[in-house]
Design a protein around this motif. Structure first.
Motif, PDB file in Angstrom:
ATOM      1  N   PHE A  51       9.199   1.144  -3.381  1.00  0.00           N
ATOM      2  CA  PHE A  51       8.435   0.951  -2.156  1.00  0.00           C
ATOM      3  C   PHE A  51       9.349   1.262  -0.971  1.00  0.00           C
ATOM      4  O   PHE A  51      10.425   0.686  -0.854  1.00  0.00           O
ATOM      5  CB  PHE A  51       7.996  -0.511  -1.997  1.00  0.00           C
ATOM      6  CG  PHE A  51       6.940  -0.973  -2.948  1.00  0.00           C
ATOM      7  CD1 PHE A  51       5.612  -1.014  -2.561  1.00  0.00           C
ATOM      8  CD2 PHE A  51       7.266  -1.413  -4.223  1.00  0.00           C
ATOM      9  CE1 PHE A  51       4.629  -1.469  -3.415  1.00  0.00           C
ATOM     10  CE2 PHE A  51       6.296  -1.871  -5.097  1.00  0.00           C
ATOM     11  CZ  PHE A  51       4.977  -1.891  -4.693  1.00  0.00           C
ATOM     12  N   PRO A  85       2.083  -7.213  -3.713  1.00  0.00           N
ATOM     13  CA  PRO A  85       2.327  -6.863  -2.316  1.00  0.00           C
ATOM     14  C   PRO A  85       1.297  -7.526  -1.390  1.00  0.00           C
ATOM     15  O   PRO A  85       0.117  -7.634  -1.751  1.00  0.00           O
ATOM     16  CB  PRO A  85       2.165  -5.334  -2.284  1.00  0.00           C
ATOM     17  CG  PRO A  85       2.248  -4.902  -3.715  1.00  0.00           C
ATOM     18  CD  PRO A  85       1.704  -6.044  -4.506  1.00  0.00           C
ATOM     19  N   ILE A  93       3.143   2.665   3.453  1.00  0.00           N
ATOM     20  CA  ILE A  93       4.197   2.696   2.456  1.00  0.00           C
ATOM     21  C   ILE A  93       4.266   4.056   1.767  1.00  0.00           C
ATOM     22  O   ILE A  93       3.273   4.758   1.636  1.00  0.00           O
ATOM     23  CB  ILE A  93       4.037   1.586   1.393  1.00  0.00           C
ATOM     24  CG1 ILE A  93       2.682   1.670   0.679  1.00  0.00           C
ATOM     25  CG2 ILE A  93       4.233   0.214   2.012  1.00  0.00           C
ATOM     26  CD1 ILE A  93       2.518   0.656  -0.452  1.00  0.00           C
ATOM     27  N   LEU A  95       5.592   5.585  -1.894  1.00  0.00           N
ATOM     28  CA  LEU A  95       5.897   5.153  -3.256  1.00  0.00           C
ATOM     29  C   LEU A  95       6.441   6.313  -4.074  1.00  0.00           C
ATOM     30  O   LEU A  95       5.952   7.444  -3.939  1.00  0.00           O
ATOM     31  CB  LEU A  95       4.626   4.634  -3.951  1.00  0.00           C
ATOM     32  CG  LEU A  95       3.863   3.512  -3.276  1.00  0.00           C
ATOM     33  CD1 LEU A  95       2.440   3.441  -3.802  1.00  0.00           C
ATOM     34  CD2 LEU A  95       4.577   2.194  -3.503  1.00  0.00           C
TER      35      LEU A  95
END
Length: 119
Positions: A51, A85, A93, A95
């Protein structure tokens, strides 16, 4: 080769908790997602998950503890670690995940995405 403008790609994302693929490398997907609220408790049995917080703040809960990420910070959740989360306000975010990673592991919920869209 074509460069990717991450901010432009975030502008295309309308749904929350629905990662979109923006690139691929070495069997990994690079995904962007906008998130807000609570996600489901889950783990990824065989894959680590990275993340990277682009905008906002994200708390990731684990059994007995939590880690809060702020803009520019990242965390690798090791395979098999149960996590959830949470974003009080909308967060963006990035990833990195192996291409076979299931969105919510073996947990099925209304938030589960089975096929990731490329943008």
């Amino acid at each position: 080769m074509e460069k990717v403008n991450i901010n432009e790609k975030f502008g295309l994302i309308k749904e929350l908790w629905t990662p979109k693929i923006i690139g691929e490398l070495n069997g990994q997907d690079v995904k962007l997602a906008k998130v807000k609220g609570e996600f489901v408790w889950h783990n990824h049995t065989d894959e680590d998950e990275l993340f990277l917080l682009v905008k906002g703040s994200l708390k990731i809960e684990f059994e007995g503890e939590s880690v809060t990420l702020n803009e520019g910070e990242m965390l690798v959740v090791p395979r098999g670690v149960e996590h959830r989360p949470i974003a009080e306000e909308e967060a963006w975010i990035l990833l990195f995940e192996p291409q076979n990673t299931k969105h919510t592991g073996n947990v099925k919920s209304d938030l589960t995405v089975d096929k990731f869209e490329k943008i």
